[in-house]
Structure formats: structure tokens, C-alpha cells
Design a protein around this motif. Structure first.
Motif, PDB file in Angstrom:
ATOM      1  N   ARG A 151     -19.249 -29.285 -10.726  1.00 60.64           N
ATOM      2  CA  ARG A 151     -18.651 -29.325 -12.070  1.00 60.64           C
ATOM      3  C   ARG A 151     -17.217 -30.165 -11.867  1.00 60.64           C
ATOM      4  O   ARG A 151     -16.468 -30.481 -12.685  1.00 60.64           O
ATOM      5  CB  ARG A 151     -18.231 -28.149 -12.810  1.00 60.64           C
ATOM      6  N   ASP A 198     -15.471 -27.228  -9.153  1.00 58.74           N
ATOM      7  CA  ASP A 198     -16.221 -26.025  -8.603  1.00 58.74           C
ATOM      8  C   ASP A 198     -17.770 -26.436  -8.371  1.00 58.74           C
ATOM      9  O   ASP A 198     -18.193 -27.262  -9.089  1.00 58.74           O
ATOM     10  CB  ASP A 198     -15.956 -24.757  -9.146  1.00 58.74           C
ATOM     11  N   MET A 203     -21.149 -24.485  -9.516  1.00 59.68           N
ATOM     12  CA  MET A 203     -21.868 -23.566 -10.340  1.00 59.68           C
ATOM     13  C   MET A 203     -23.152 -23.293 -10.551  1.00 59.68           C
ATOM     14  O   MET A 203     -24.029 -24.341 -10.549  1.00 59.68           O
ATOM     15  CB  MET A 203     -21.402 -23.848 -11.893  1.00 59.68           C
ATOM     16  N   SER A 241     -25.997 -21.807 -13.054  1.00 63.85           N
ATOM     17  CA  SER A 241     -26.218 -21.468 -14.322  1.00 63.85           C
ATOM     18  C   SER A 241     -27.576 -21.112 -14.506  1.00 63.85           C
ATOM     19  O   SER A 241     -28.527 -21.611 -14.024  1.00 63.85           O
ATOM     20  CB  SER A 241     -25.673 -22.505 -15.469  1.00 63.85           C
ATOM     21  N   GLN A 280     -23.508 -17.520 -15.776  1.00 59.98           N
ATOM     22  CA  GLN A 280     -23.327 -18.415 -14.574  1.00 59.98           C
ATOM     23  C   GLN A 280     -22.564 -17.742 -13.691  1.00 59.98           C
ATOM     24  O   GLN A 280     -21.672 -16.749 -13.928  1.00 59.98           O
ATOM     25  CB  GLN A 280     -22.837 -19.692 -15.009  1.00 59.98           C
ATOM     26  N   CYS A 281     -22.553 -18.165 -12.419  1.00 61.71           N
ATOM     27  CA  CYS A 281     -21.567 -17.826 -11.428  1.00 61.71           C
ATOM     28  C   CYS A 281     -21.036 -19.210 -10.757  1.00 61.71           C
ATOM     29  O   CYS A 281     -21.606 -20.001 -10.589  1.00 61.71           O
ATOM     30  CB  CYS A 281     -22.079 -16.960 -10.430  1.00 61.71           C
ATOM     31  N   HIS A 282     -19.682 -19.012 -10.141  1.00 64.43           N
ATOM     32  CA  HIS A 282     -19.181 -20.426  -9.261  1.00 64.43           C
ATOM     33  C   HIS A 282     -18.372 -19.585  -8.351  1.00 64.43           C
ATOM     34  O   HIS A 282     -18.055 -18.281  -8.372  1.00 64.43           O
ATOM     35  CB  HIS A 282     -18.539 -21.065 -10.145  1.00 64.43           C
TER      36      HIS A 282
END
Length: 284
Positions: free
Chosen positions: A114, A117, A119, A121, A140-142
Motif C-alpha cells: 500500500r 505498509d 498488507m 487481505s 486484513q492485517c499489516h
């Protein structure tokens, strides 16, 4: 470098005057003007910063100025429930509350850069958590490096955010802290995808969020915000107390995968403004 710029400007002015004074007709002038334009485009590229925001402090687009970049981001500067914060034991209130009920499951996922960061998803149903009888679906996680939240003033090497949303549009985020040590198993499985992501979306196949292993017995909880613009408030934060480990290779991979300038992507700690922070310890 300054000397080069000076001689470049002198040469450019000489070129412009020479071409204009020796133009015998309009078409000749136009063609020579185009030559000048090409010269300027090559040797004087656009220098405007097109990055929406940065993490560089004391700059126009840095964290202190996010609220001035876009009217829809003004809460970044004016809000009273901004994140991250320092989770200081002296200010927390002990609670006897269920942490959450987790019902995660494997689902197809992709990894994306992004810009600020990396990500992961989930494109399918990766399950949910239930907090205080409200279901929040995992989206999602980041990662942020170094950590955004601090604990008693200590900042760690990395922080993972697992982002969930409810049917009514509420957001709940689980924060997991990491320090240098043994490689993290979940990131080990993602390492090839992280290194290959570039500016395109990479299919990861089926990813099991249960492999993001973290202890749920002790945690901090408070109401805060997103930590990137638009800094939307009303986010239910749960930050796990136990600190996990991550290797330097994994941190480096995450930092090298993002856009230039975002190798460190942590918003500074925000003023808690007297808000309540709860701490859950089943042994108390």
C-alpha cells in the motif's frame, strides 16, 4: 552540486536566447521551443512530492500536519481519541472481562504494497472475533516498524495490526508486539510473497489466520483511532501484553518492500487525553 546547477541555468538561458533570436519564422520558433521543452523535461524532472502523507516528523506532510493535508483528515489533529498511545500500567484500570472469542479459519488471501505498509487481505471468509457480544469479521492485517504502541514507554521492533469490521461498520483492531529474536512462523511463510510484492498484488493462496499465534490471557483495551489518515475514531483496540519475536531478516524484508521513505512507518504516540485504558489479567 550547486556549481552544476549554476552552470546548467547559465547554459539553459543562453540556449533560450540563442534559439529565440535566430528564429526566422513561427514554425521554426515552435520547433525550437519544443526542443527546449524536451531539454527541460529531461534535465529538470518534476520535483513535487506526490506522496499523500509521510512519517517524517516536523515536515509539512508529516504526522503533525496530517490534519492539514486533506479536510477529511482534520481529526488527525483535532481528535480526542487518537492512536497509538503509551500503555502505562499506572493509568490502567483492571477489568475482569472476556478477551474475545476467536473463530478464525483458512481462506484465500493476497498481499499488497500500500506504499506506506505491507498488507495481507483475505478475499474469502477468514472468520471473526466476538467482543462483548459483537461479531467482527477479519478483513486484513499489516505491519508497522517500529511498533506504534509503547508499553510503559518502551517501543518494540514491530507491531502487527489485525483489522476487523462489524456488520454496523465498527472497527476492532488487535495489536501484537514483536522484539528481535527467533523468526516469526507466520512471516516465514509469507517471506517470498513479501519479497515479490513490488507494486502488484500477489496471490498467496489459502492463508490460515490462526497461524498468527499470540497469547490472549493478558491484554490492554481502549477506544482509539486508525493510526493512518483519515485517523477515524471509535476503533476498539486490543493490544496483547505478551511480546512475540521476529528476526532481523523479516523486519528488513518488510522495510524493503514498502515505498521509499516508508521504511519506518510508525505514527508517534498520541496524547491519551484522560481516556480510560483497561487491562485484563485473569490472575488478578
Amino acid at each position: 552540486m550547486e556549481g552544476f546547477v549554476f552552470y546548467y541555468l547559465v547554459f539553459f538561458q543562453f540556449l533560450v536566447l540563442s534559439l529565440l533570436f535566430h528564429s526566422t519564422n513561427f514554425l521554426s520558433f515552435v520547433s525550437k521551443f519544443r526542443l527546449i521543452y524536451v531539454f527541460v523535461s529531461v534535465f529538470n524532472p518534476k520535483t513535487d512530492d506526490e506522496t499523500p502523507f509521510t512519517y517524517e516528523q516536523k515536515t509539512e506532510k508529516g504526522p503533525e500536519g496530517w490534519g492539514n493535508i486533506n479536510p477529511e483528515w482534520k481529526v488527525c489533529n483535532t481528535g480526542r481519541f487518537q492512536s497509538p498511545i503509551d500503555l502505562t500500567n499506572e493509568r490502567v484500570s483492571l477489568i475482569h472481562d472476556q478477551a474475545w472469542h476467536r473463530q478464525y479459519q483458512p481462506a484465500p488471501a493476497v498481499i499488497t504494497n500500500r506504499g506506506h505498509d505491507i498488507m495481507v487481505s483475505w478475499k474469502g471468509d477468514a472468520g471473526k472475533i466476538t467482543i462483548r457480544q459483537t461479531d467482527f469479521k477479519l478483513v486484513q492485517c499489516h505491519w508497522h516498524s517500529p511498533s506504534e504502541h509503547t508499553v510503559n514507554g518502551t517501543r518494540y521492533d514491530l507491531e502487527l495490526h489485525m483489522v476487523h469490521t462489524s456488520a454496523r461498520g465498527r472497527t476492532a483492531v488487535i495489536g501484537v508486539l514483536y522484539k528481535l529474536g527467533e523468526p516469526n512462523e507466520f512471516l516465514t511463510k509469507l517471506l517470498n510473497g513479501i519479497k515479490a510484492v513490488g507494486n502488484k498484488e500477489v496471490d498467496l493462496g489459502v492463508i490460515d489466520p490462526r497461524e498468527i499465534r499470540f497469547q490472549t490471557r493478558k491484554f490492554y483495551r481502549y477506544i482509539g483511532s486508525l493510526t493512518v489518515p483519515p485517523c477515524t475514531e471509535g476503533v476498539l483496540w486490543t493490544v496483547v501484553k505478551r511480546v512475540n519475536t521476529i528476526s532481523m531478516e523479516q523486519i528488513t524484508a518488510l522495510r524493503e518492500a514498502v515505498d521509499d521513505g516508508f521504511e519506518t512507518n510508525s505514527r508517534p504516540v498520541q496524547d491519551s487525553k484522560g481516556r480510560s485504558v483497561w487491562f485484563y489479567d485473569p490472575n488478578v
